[in-house]
Design a protein around this motif. Structure first.
Motif, mmCIF file in Angstrom:
data_model
loop_
_atom_site.group_PDB
_atom_site.id
_atom_site.type_symbol
_atom_site.label_atom_id
_atom_site.label_comp_id
_atom_site.label_asym_id
_atom_site.label_seq_id
_atom_site.Cartn_x
_atom_site.Cartn_y
_atom_site.Cartn_z
ATOM 1 N N PRO A 288 -10.960 31.617 9.785
ATOM 2 C CA PRO A 288 -11.525 32.051 8.496
ATOM 3 C C PRO A 288 -10.617 31.729 7.319
ATOM 4 O O PRO A 288 -10.055 32.615 6.675
ATOM 5 C CB PRO A 288 -11.711 33.563 8.692
ATOM 6 C CG PRO A 288 -10.679 33.933 9.697
ATOM 7 C CD PRO A 288 -10.531 32.762 10.609
ATOM 8 N N LEU A 318 -16.257 31.555 14.592
ATOM 9 C CA LEU A 318 -15.059 32.025 13.901
ATOM 10 C C LEU A 318 -14.049 32.559 14.912
ATOM 11 O O LEU A 318 -14.378 33.427 15.737
ATOM 12 C CB LEU A 318 -15.405 33.128 12.907
ATOM 13 C CG LEU A 318 -15.998 32.704 11.559
ATOM 14 C CD1 LEU A 318 -16.182 33.924 10.675
ATOM 15 C CD2 LEU A 318 -15.125 31.679 10.869
ATOM 16 N N GLN A 321 -10.620 36.253 13.955
ATOM 17 C CA GLN A 321 -11.348 37.063 12.988
ATOM 18 C C GLN A 321 -10.757 38.470 12.911
ATOM 19 O O GLN A 321 -10.440 39.089 13.933
ATOM 20 C CB GLN A 321 -12.832 37.125 13.375
ATOM 21 C CG GLN A 321 -13.669 38.077 12.545
ATOM 22 C CD GLN A 321 -13.692 37.699 11.074
ATOM 23 O OE1 GLN A 321 -13.431 36.561 10.718
ATOM 24 N NE2 GLN A 321 -13.998 38.655 10.219
ATOM 25 N N GLN A 328 -14.931 36.597 5.296
ATOM 26 C CA GLN A 328 -15.683 37.285 6.327
ATOM 27 C C GLN A 328 -16.900 36.437 6.735
ATOM 28 O O GLN A 328 -17.236 35.462 6.065
ATOM 29 C CB GLN A 328 -16.118 38.660 5.823
ATOM 30 C CG GLN A 328 -14.965 39.629 5.599
ATOM 31 C CD GLN A 328 -14.217 39.956 6.883
ATOM 32 O OE1 GLN A 328 -14.827 40.198 7.934
ATOM 33 N NE2 GLN A 328 -12.883 39.940 6.813
ATOM 34 N N PRO A 329 -17.561 36.776 7.853
ATOM 35 C CA PRO A 329 -18.646 35.931 8.357
ATOM 36 C C PRO A 329 -19.733 35.587 7.345
ATOM 37 O O PRO A 329 -20.224 34.456 7.329
ATOM 38 C CB PRO A 329 -19.207 36.759 9.526
ATOM 39 C CG PRO A 329 -18.016 37.515 10.032
ATOM 40 C CD PRO A 329 -17.211 37.851 8.800
ATOM 41 N N ARG A 333 -20.535 31.716 6.511
ATOM 42 C CA ARG A 333 -21.851 31.121 6.775
ATOM 43 C C ARG A 333 -22.312 30.276 5.590
ATOM 44 O O ARG A 333 -22.911 29.212 5.765
ATOM 45 C CB ARG A 333 -22.849 32.239 7.070
ATOM 46 C CG ARG A 333 -24.232 31.744 7.486
ATOM 47 C CD ARG A 333 -25.130 32.908 7.875
ATOM 48 N NE ARG A 333 -24.679 33.538 9.110
ATOM 49 C CZ ARG A 333 -24.066 34.710 9.175
ATOM 50 N NH1 ARG A 333 -23.824 35.392 8.065
ATOM 51 N NH2 ARG A 333 -23.699 35.217 10.333
ATOM 52 N N LEU A 340 -23.882 29.796 11.983
ATOM 53 C CA LEU A 340 -22.664 30.517 12.372
ATOM 54 C C LEU A 340 -23.009 31.503 13.481
ATOM 55 O O LEU A 340 -23.985 32.242 13.384
ATOM 56 C CB LEU A 340 -22.086 31.266 11.176
ATOM 57 C CG LEU A 340 -20.709 31.903 11.367
ATOM 58 C CD1 LEU A 340 -19.635 30.823 11.444
ATOM 59 C CD2 LEU A 340 -20.406 32.868 10.223
ATOM 60 N N LYS A 342 -22.978 34.749 15.810
ATOM 61 C CA LYS A 342 -22.748 36.170 15.569
ATOM 62 C C LYS A 342 -21.468 36.636 16.245
ATOM 63 O O LYS A 342 -20.760 37.489 15.718
ATOM 64 C CB LYS A 342 -23.942 36.986 16.088
ATOM 65 C CG LYS A 342 -25.239 36.725 15.343
ATOM 66 C CD LYS A 342 -26.368 37.562 15.912
ATOM 67 C CE LYS A 342 -27.675 37.299 15.176
ATOM 68 N NZ LYS A 342 -28.789 38.090 15.749
ATOM 69 N N THR A 344 -17.636 36.517 17.437
ATOM 70 C CA THR A 344 -16.388 36.017 16.869
ATOM 71 C C THR A 344 -15.265 36.276 17.873
ATOM 72 O O THR A 344 -15.382 37.144 18.743
ATOM 73 C CB THR A 344 -16.052 36.711 15.537
ATOM 74 O OG1 THR A 344 -15.918 38.127 15.762
ATOM 75 C CG2 THR A 344 -17.127 36.460 14.493
#
Length: 514
Positions: A288, A318, A321, A328-329, A333, A340, A342, A344
């Motif tokens: 990230p 990711l 994480q 952050q996700p 994305r 992406l 779900k 991590t």
């Protein structure tokens, strides 16, 4: 009967011409028109009831003859026709050698086109009936699943993910082969503390004579379960490994294993580009941070420009994480463009450090990391279905159900025991309160006359709640200057009575005025 066909033709003029001719033929349905070899493979996989596929000799990036071989290996009941500029004897021989069922020119007559397609479709229908009627042959002709892992840049955890996925899936009962296609810097032997004299370069050199014995000799069987095909120890050896060799090696492995996991590193070469194109699923690992997000986006866009794989057919995972990360996700994305995942991978470097330094992945005891590996496998579709040609292990499911059914009464008994213990504690507390209150009442009112006895009982019962205060459960005695209060302990199950009560004594201090 309607014949379903797919056109694999990159030239729009040729595709338009053939499409127009097919519209004039009855009972022919064009499922889709694909421009690249990867799109053809994907379209055929998504439509298993296709009868005929027409492949243009100029399709790319995979050569037409290689594409035909790949389709025939994956779907042996499928009829493939080569579309050539000239139907010469040499072209016909090459097409037949690749597994095609016929050759037509890019400007056929209507009767010739109908004849070729009808013959091929009839052959396909016969083969499909043969496969469906045989218990020994898989009805779908499906090979093992191929998963290719790539890094958005160096250090994103691609190799770590590949190793732990392979070990976890092998532990679930699948046959797994882990292939190191990071040909210049691959170091799976270091992560697993293994040494083997053969590697992927040896298989590439013997690709024309590839058989089971040659493949088996090149693989290393790891004690944790997965079989390993290692990268060459010297980076310059990778120059001798062609895309064609990789295609044949991966195809050979897929016929022998339920799952083939490829670690392709973070560089795009002809060899690992082939692994990306042939894969059922491609995952890019990215940390990230902005450089990694940009690297993932550049890689997916490069694959799209080279017609290797479309951006929407790639998943981004990711790694490292943490909730304290700036990216952050949701933001990631938007930055990468591609879908992406779900799942991590948590930032757990310390938990992985000992395993990486000692070459023992089983030393990783971090539960968050292990659960994350399981979530990645599930989301990538690696745990959804049993391997091709194998029946579901219903015995294991039945055993689990039996074990769970046996545990339910035990859980219920534990809950009843805990609740009964709570009732005993409450009874003991109420008995103590009632005895103290009854002792004070006897000291003031006495206990010899019936009226005083009723008042003592009422005062004692006032300190008690629930079913403990009625005459059946509350008993009061005055003996030798002490008040004894006994309360029957309620049973946790309605309709039952416990065989014991809780008795508490309190001394009477006479406070009456004489």
């Amino acid at each position: 009967m309607t014949r379903r066909i797919i056109l694999g033709i990159g030239d729009r003029t040729v595709a338009s011409g053939l499409g127009g001719q097919f519209q004039e033929l009855p009972d022919i349905e064009i499922v889709s028109v694909e421009a690249t070899s990867g799109e053809v493979i994907g379209a055929v996989g998504a439509a298993p009831d296709v009868d005929v596929v027409l492949v243009d000799e100029d399709i790319g990036p995979l050569p037409a003859l290689d594409l035909i071989r790949e389709l025939v290996v994956r779907h042996p009941q499928l009829a493939v026709i080569l579309v050539a500029r000239e139907a010469t004897a040499d072209i016909f021989a090459a097409a037949m050698g690749s597994g095609a069922r016929g050759v037509i020119t890019d400007e056929p007559t209507l009767s010739e086109l109908q004849s070729r397609v009808e013959q091929a479709a009839e052959w396909s229908a016969t083969m499909r009936r043969h496969f469906q009627g045989s218990q020994d042959a898989p009805a779908s002709g499906r090979l093992g699943t191929l998963l290719t892992l790539c890094g958005a840049k160096g250090g994103t955890g691609t190799t770590t993910l590949a190793i732990h996925l392979a070990i976890a899936l092998a532990a679930s009962g699948r046959t797994v082969c882990l292939v190191d296609l990071d040909l210049q810097t691959g170091d799976i032997p270091g992560y697993l503390d293994v040494q083997h004299r053969h590697n992927v370069a040896d298989l590439a050199a013997a690709v024309d004579g590839l058989d089971g014995a040659v493949v088996a000799e090149a693989l290393f069987v790891h004690p944790a379960g997965p079989h390993l095909l290692l990268a060459p120890p010297h980076g310059e050896d990778s120059e001798e490994i062609s895309a064609r060799a990789i295609r044949q090696i991966l195809t050979a492995l897929r016929t022998r294993y339920d799952l083939v996991i490829v670690d392709s590193g973070s560089q795009v070469t002809d060899a690992n580009a082939m692994a990306v194109e042939l894969a059922d699923q491609v995952i890019i690992t990215a940390t990230p941070d902005v450089p990694s997000m940009r690297g993932a986006k550049r890689m997916t866009q490069l694959w799209t420009r080279l017609q290797i794989r479309r951006e929407e057919d790639v998943l981004v995972l990711l790694t490292r994480q943490d909730r304290r990360n700036e990216i952050q996700p949701d933001l990631a994305r938007k930055m990468v463009g591609a879908p992406l995942m779900k799942a991590t991978i948590p930032a757990s470097f310390r938990a992985l450090e000992e395993a990486a330094n000692t070459g023992s992945p089983t030393l990783v005891k971090n539960n968050d990391f292990r659960r994350a590996i399981g979530r990645v496998a599930a989301e990538a579709g690696l745990l959804d279905a049993p391997a091709a040609g194998t029946a579901p292990r219903r015995g294991d499911q039945g055993a689990a159900l039996v074990e769970f059914s046996a545990i339910i009464p035990l859980i219920g008994a534990i809950i009843l025991l805990v609740w009964q213990t709570v009732l005993v504690g409450l009874t003991s507390m109420y008995s103590s309160h009632a005895a103290n209150e009854a002792a004070r009442a006897v000291a003031v009112l006495g206990y010899d006359e019936p009226g005083s006895r009723a008042q003592v009982r009422d005062r004692a019962a006032a300190r008690i709640s629930g079913p403990w205060k009625d005459e059946k459960h509350l008993h009061i005695e005055v003996v030798d200057g002490y008040v004894r209060v006994t309360i029957d302990t309620p049973a946790v199950l309605p309709g039952l009575r416990t065989p014991f009560g809780i008795t508490t004594s309190a001394k009477v201090v006479d406070e009456r005025v004489r």
